[in-house]
Design an enzyme around this catalytic site. Structure first.
Site, PDB file in Angstrom:
ATOM      1  N   ASN A  69      -7.496  12.134 -10.746  1.00  0.00           N
ATOM      2  CA  ASN A  69      -8.225  12.535 -11.953  1.00  0.00           C
ATOM      3  C   ASN A  69      -8.149  14.063 -12.044  1.00  0.00           C
ATOM      4  OD1 ASN A  69     -10.624  13.704 -10.556  1.00  0.00           O
ATOM      5  ND2 ASN A  69     -10.820  11.594  -9.847  1.00  0.00           N
ATOM      6  N   ASP A 108       0.855  -1.185   0.000  1.00  0.00           N
ATOM      7  CA  ASP A 108       0.000   0.000   0.000  1.00  0.00           C
ATOM      8  C   ASP A 108       0.896   1.241   0.000  1.00  0.00           C
ATOM      9  OD1 ASP A 108      -1.683   2.099   0.623  1.00  0.00           O
ATOM     10  OD2 ASP A 108      -2.565   1.129   2.384  1.00  0.00           O
ATOM     11  N   ASP A 157      -6.150   6.775  -5.373  1.00  0.00           N
ATOM     12  CA  ASP A 157      -6.540   8.157  -5.046  1.00  0.00           C
ATOM     13  C   ASP A 157      -7.372   8.174  -3.758  1.00  0.00           C
ATOM     14  OD1 ASP A 157      -7.008  10.874  -5.344  1.00  0.00           O
ATOM     15  OD2 ASP A 157      -8.368  10.680  -7.047  1.00  0.00           O
TER      16      ASP A 157
HETATM   17  N1  AR6 Z   1      -1.294   1.404  -3.071  1.00  0.00           N
HETATM   18  C1  AR6 Z   1      -0.694   1.074  -4.239  1.00  0.00           C
HETATM   19  N2  AR6 Z   1      -1.386   0.782  -5.364  1.00  0.00           N
HETATM   20  C2  AR6 Z   1      -2.738   0.832  -5.297  1.00  0.00           C
HETATM   21  C3  AR6 Z   1      -3.437   1.176  -4.114  1.00  0.00           C
HETATM   22  C4  AR6 Z   1      -2.663   1.474  -2.963  1.00  0.00           C
HETATM   23  N3  AR6 Z   1      -3.224   1.820  -1.790  1.00  0.00           N
HETATM   24  N4  AR6 Z   1      -4.771   1.143  -4.379  1.00  0.00           N
HETATM   25  C5  AR6 Z   1      -4.911   0.772  -5.665  1.00  0.00           C
HETATM   26  N5  AR6 Z   1      -3.684   0.573  -6.228  1.00  0.00           N
HETATM   27  P1  AR6 Z   1      -6.288   3.249  -9.978  1.00  0.00           P
HETATM   28  P2  AR6 Z   1      -5.949   4.764 -12.478  1.00  0.00           P
HETATM   29  C6  AR6 Z   1      -3.322   0.189  -7.606  1.00  0.00           C
HETATM   30  O1  AR6 Z   1      -7.615   2.771 -10.443  1.00  0.00           O
HETATM   31  O2  AR6 Z   1      -6.070   3.546 -13.302  1.00  0.00           O
HETATM   32  C7  AR6 Z   1      -9.450   6.916  -9.294  1.00  0.00           C
HETATM   33  O3  AR6 Z   1     -10.824   6.869  -9.031  1.00  0.00           O
HETATM   34  C8  AR6 Z   1      -4.373  -0.490  -8.448  1.00  0.00           C
HETATM   35  O4  AR6 Z   1      -4.458  -1.879  -8.127  1.00  0.00           O
HETATM   36  O5  AR6 Z   1      -6.164   3.703  -8.584  1.00  0.00           O
HETATM   37  O6  AR6 Z   1      -4.868   5.763 -12.831  1.00  0.00           O
HETATM   38  C9  AR6 Z   1      -8.979   8.328  -9.653  1.00  0.00           C
HETATM   39  O7  AR6 Z   1      -9.698   9.311  -8.959  1.00  0.00           O
HETATM   40  C10 AR6 Z   1      -3.813  -0.253  -9.846  1.00  0.00           C
HETATM   41  O8  AR6 Z   1      -2.813  -1.235 -10.178  1.00  0.00           O
HETATM   42  O9  AR6 Z   1      -5.746   4.481 -10.906  1.00  0.00           O
HETATM   43  C11 AR6 Z   1      -9.220   8.387 -11.122  1.00  0.00           C
HETATM   44  O10 AR6 Z   1     -10.555   8.740 -11.413  1.00  0.00           O
HETATM   45  C12 AR6 Z   1      -3.110   1.105  -9.726  1.00  0.00           C
HETATM   46  O11 AR6 Z   1      -3.016   1.371  -8.326  1.00  0.00           O
HETATM   47  C13 AR6 Z   1      -8.957   6.978 -11.585  1.00  0.00           C
HETATM   48  O12 AR6 Z   1      -9.194   6.146 -10.461  1.00  0.00           O
HETATM   49  C14 AR6 Z   1      -3.850   2.258 -10.377  1.00  0.00           C
HETATM   50  O13 AR6 Z   1      -5.274   2.066 -10.263  1.00  0.00           O
HETATM   51  C15 AR6 Z   1      -7.521   6.781 -11.983  1.00  0.00           C
HETATM   52  O14 AR6 Z   1      -7.354   5.497 -12.526  1.00  0.00           O
END
Ligand code: AR6
Length: 180
Positions: free
Chosen positions: A23, A9, A33
């Site tokens: 975003n 995490d 996020d």
């Molecule tokens: N620590 C590390 N990695 C994480 C964590 C964490 N705590 N939580 C999730 N991931 P995403 P995106 C991973 O969807 O695709 C949001 O709603 C996850 O498994 O967080 O850039 C924003 O507000 C994945 O591999 O980001 C935007 O609207 C990676 O982080 C949108 O999502 C990125 O997944 C951005 O989408």
């Protein structure tokens, strides 16, 4: 510059900067996020609202980066970047490369020594994990090489990719090792 892969995490990392896959609204969301906003506390949302009120009335463009304090996080700063959303037709890898490059440049300007990145755009935004890993490694090595060529030292000497799942760690490891 060392590059390390960490499973876990990102909100727990005691580094100078953690990067948020935000975003354009900067007002929070799900995924990493949401986790960062929960862990940093409501001060982070207030700081983001202030950025929107002042410098970024139209939001943060895709591929750009902006910094706030880390508030209740172990990290000193959060650098927010907006990855391209494949589901919205944003398929240009240059936009994703820009997220990593601009975040590193901003971290450097803050004097940060350690920076942790998540897999920007590999979640809700629908990018293939391997393409994210390739773009991320390329951006970091290009950043480091540009300093080596100029003979200057970077402030940033550690980049971590902090990945939630063991599958994502495997993908990043394969890309780093140049494997299939
Ligand atoms: N620590 C590390 N990695 C994480 C964590 C964490 N705590 N939580 C999730 N991931 P995403 P995106 C991973 O969807 O695709 C949001 O709603 C996850 O498994 O967080 O850039 C924003 O507000 C994945 O591999 O980001 C935007 O609207 C990676 O982080 C949108 O999502 C990125 O997944 C951005 O989408």
């Amino acid at each position: 510059m060392r590059i390390e892969l960490v499973q876990g995490d990102i909100t727990t990392r005691a580094v100078d900067v953690i990067v948020n896959a935000a975003n354009s609204s900067l007002l929070g969301g799900g995924g990493v996020d949401g986790a960062i906003h929960r862990a940093a506390g409501p001060e982070l949302l207030a700081a983001c609202r202030e950025l929107r009120r002042t410098d970024l009335p139209d939001g943060l463009p895709v591929g750009a980066a902006v910094a706030t304090p880390g508030f209740r996080l172990p990290a000193r700063w959060v650098i927010h970047t907006v990855g391209p959303n494949r589901h919205a037709g944003q398929t240009d890898p240059a936009l994703l490369a820009s997220c990593f490059r601009e975040s590193l440049e901003l971290a450097e300007s803050l004097g940060a020594q350690s920076v942790a990145f998540p897999a920007v755009s590999a979640g809700v935004y629908g990018w293939d994990a391997r393409e994210v890993a390739e773009t991320a490694f390329d951006a970091v090595t290009t950043f480091a090489a540009s300093f080596e060529e100029s003979g200057e030292d970077t402030a940033v000497d550690l980049v971590e990719f902090v990945l939630f799942s063991s599958e994502m760690v495997d993908v990043f490891r394969q890309v780093r090792e140049g494997g299939p």
